[in-house]
Write a protein that holds these residues in place. Structure first.
Motif, short mmCIF file in Angstrom:
data_model
loop_
_atom_site.label_atom_id
_atom_site.label_comp_id
_atom_site.label_asym_id
_atom_site.label_seq_id
_atom_site.Cartn_x
_atom_site.Cartn_y
_atom_site.Cartn_z
N GLN A 7 0.48 -5.00 -32.01
CA GLN A 7 0.14 -6.33 -31.52
C GLN A 7 -0.84 -7.02 -32.46
O GLN A 7 -0.69 -8.22 -32.76
CB GLN A 7 -0.46 -6.23 -30.11
CG GLN A 7 0.57 -5.90 -29.04
CD GLN A 7 -0.09 -5.69 -27.69
OE1 GLN A 7 -1.32 -5.62 -27.56
NE2 GLN A 7 0.72 -5.55 -26.65
N LEU A 8 -1.85 -6.29 -32.92
CA LEU A 8 -2.82 -6.88 -33.83
C LEU A 8 -2.16 -7.30 -35.14
O LEU A 8 -2.42 -8.38 -35.67
CB LEU A 8 -3.96 -5.89 -34.11
CG LEU A 8 -4.88 -5.55 -32.94
CD1 LEU A 8 -5.96 -4.55 -33.37
CD2 LEU A 8 -5.54 -6.81 -32.38
N ARG A 9 -1.30 -6.44 -35.66
CA ARG A 9 -0.64 -6.75 -36.92
C ARG A 9 0.30 -7.95 -36.78
O ARG A 9 0.33 -8.83 -37.64
CB ARG A 9 0.13 -5.54 -37.44
CG ARG A 9 -0.74 -4.45 -38.05
CD ARG A 9 0.09 -3.47 -38.84
NE ARG A 9 1.01 -2.73 -37.98
CZ ARG A 9 0.76 -1.54 -37.45
NH1 ARG A 9 -0.41 -0.95 -37.69
NH2 ARG A 9 1.65 -0.94 -36.69
N SER A 10 1.06 -7.98 -35.70
CA SER A 10 2.05 -9.05 -35.55
C SER A 10 1.40 -10.40 -35.31
O SER A 10 1.90 -11.44 -35.75
CB SER A 10 3.01 -8.72 -34.40
OG SER A 10 2.30 -8.63 -33.16
N ALA A 11 0.24 -10.41 -34.61
CA ALA A 11 -0.44 -11.69 -34.35
C ALA A 11 -0.85 -12.37 -35.65
O ALA A 11 -0.82 -13.60 -35.76
CB ALA A 11 -1.68 -11.46 -33.48
N LEU A 12 -1.21 -11.56 -36.65
CA LEU A 12 -1.58 -12.12 -37.95
C LEU A 12 -0.36 -12.29 -38.85
O LEU A 12 -0.24 -13.27 -39.59
CB LEU A 12 -2.60 -11.22 -38.64
CG LEU A 12 -3.93 -11.00 -37.92
CD1 LEU A 12 -4.85 -10.15 -38.77
CD2 LEU A 12 -4.60 -12.32 -37.57
#
Length: 455
Positions: free
Chosen positions: A314-319
């Motif tokens: 989730q953290l990676r995809s948000a950026l």
């Protein structure tokens, strides 16, 4: 004839040690299983606590950045030796202003003629007006200046007017100070009743003879901004230009000084850098609690955990979905997931598009709002995945505690049973030992009789 022997049995049997060893051997498998399960759960709880702390910090950083992104900050810059300082609030308009300080606001001050030390001044009533406030001060017979000053301060409570006594070469002087600057705090003093001695403490402009001397006049501040005159009863002028506060320190009539009001991105940049730091810290924690060392073949507390993998994704995809806009702002994500900020690119982006950070990290920003929602889904006190997982593990710890209690009770019963069995066996062995000794004695006697009869 050979004798009968029970080595180590009978009354010499160490029942307590034997029972403890048997109970310990029977207890060990279940106890080890419970302790190992509890240690694993404790390790997972500790890891989840570390993850939650990191996500809490990241969530707070996102919130601070959203606030500074949605609320532009401004800074006022004043020329040197201008005779005033300036500060800007969020609702100020950027621009340049010419400011001229014509005069400062002064607090009214009155002083009496000299009196001999501790001399009685007179008695009666003083009526003191201080701006819109008024006080009647009863002065007792035989009162000195110190008594009068105390009575005035008691009546006013330090509001509107204060009184003090100054010991000068010529004698004692009563000094009255207005507590409000400018004409709004102007003092008047009249006297009535008594022996007439208080007539020496009168100040009533336009009303006749004044026995108190005006040592500092009650003057208002006057300032011009871009040629427009403003009169104020304070040296702090907060509403001359909306959002701009001027603090006047020196009158410099005829000299105008420039005030520049411009956007202040220092807090915004600091909050963005804080988000970068907290993002990297959270990313590092998630990697650490789920790492596996192939050389030592040691797994971490949450190795292979689907929840941790989901948070990382989730953290990676948000950026990742906004990587182009982020790069334009100076934010880049390395192959290991580390986020970095290039301030020169950020400055350029803010100069070109002042709203660029707000679009991404404001309360409704495409990146900030998504990150906040995802993290809140993990840390929410009621429905968060971390909260639910922690609750589940705590319930399992409670089950293990119940199992340990049950094991303790069962082992107490086992110990009681072993003690009863070994005690009974020890009693039986003691009886057998006694019987063996008796038989040995009888056989020895019989053999002796036989030997005697054969002689």
């Amino acid at each position: 004839m050979a004798t009968i022997s029970f080595s180590g049995l009978g009354s010499g049997l160490d029942i307590n040690t034997l029972t403890s060893q048997l109970v310990a051997a029977e207890r060990a498998p279940a106890e080890n299983r419970i302790n190992n399960a509890a240690a694993k759960i404790n390790s997972q709880l500790s890891a989840l606590g570390t993850v939650k702390s990191a996500l809490d910090n990241l969530h707070a950083a996102i919130g601070k950045l959203a606030t500074s992104s949605d609320t532009p900050a401004f800074k006022a810059t004043v020329q040197d030796k201008a005779g005033f300082t300036a500060s800007a609030a969020g609702d100020v308009a950027a621009g340049r202003y010419q400011v001229e300080v014509l005069s400062l606001a002064n607090t009214h001050k009155l002083g009496s003629a000299a009196f001999a030390k501790d001399a009685a001044v007179g008695h009666g009533t003083l009526q003191i007006s201080a701006g819109s406030s008024s006080y009647e001060v009863a002065i007792a017979e035989g009162a000195t200046l110190a008594d009068i000053a105390k009575a005035i301060n008691t009546a006013s409570g330090g509001k509107g007017v204060t009184a003090s006594v100054v010991n000068a070469d010529a004698g004692q002087h009563l000094v009255l100070n207005a507590t409000t600057a400018g004409s709004a705090g102007m003092l008047t003093v009249t006297a009535s009743g008594g022996d007439g001695g208080l007539a020496a403490l009168v100040y009533e402009p336009g009303g006749g003879a004044n026995t108190l001397q005006e040592t500092v006049a009650a003057t208002d501040a006057q300032v011009k901004v871009d040629g427009f005159l403003r009169t104020a009863d304070s040296n702090t002028v907060a509403d001359l230009v909306p959002g701009l506060t001027l603090n006047l320190t020196a009158a410099k009539p005829g000299e105008a000084f420039t005030v520049n009001v411009g956007t202040d991105n220092s807090a915004l940049k600091a909050n963005l850098q804080s988000l970068v730091s907290m993002y990297n810290a959270a990313n590092s924690v998630l990697r650490g609690v789920s790492a596996y060392d192939p050389e030592t073949r040691r797994a971490s507390a949450l190795t292979g955990d689907s929840m941790v993998r989901g948070l990382q994704q989730q953290l990676r995809s948000a950026l990742g979905e906004h990587s182009f806009e982020l790069r334009a702002m100076g934010l880049t994500v390395a192959t290991d997931g580390t986020l970095s900020l290039e301030t020169s690119k950020l400055d350029s982006a803010l100069a070109t598009d002042p709203d660029s950070v707000r679009k991404l990290f404001g309360a409704e920003g495409t990146v900030g709002s998504r990150l906040a929602t995802q993290i809140n889904g993990a840390i929410d006190a009621s429905t968060g995945t971390l909260t639910q997982r922690t609750g589940s593990l705590n319930r399992r710890m409670g089950d293990l505690s119940d199992q340990m209690d049950a094991l303790n009770r069962r082992m107490e019963a086992v110990q009681t049973r072993y003690m009863a069995q070994f005690t009974a066996m020890d009693t039986l062995m003691a009886q057998m030992q006694s019987t063996s000794s008796y038989l040995t004695q009888q056989l020895s006697s019989l053999q002796s009789l036989t030997n005697n009869s054969n002689k």
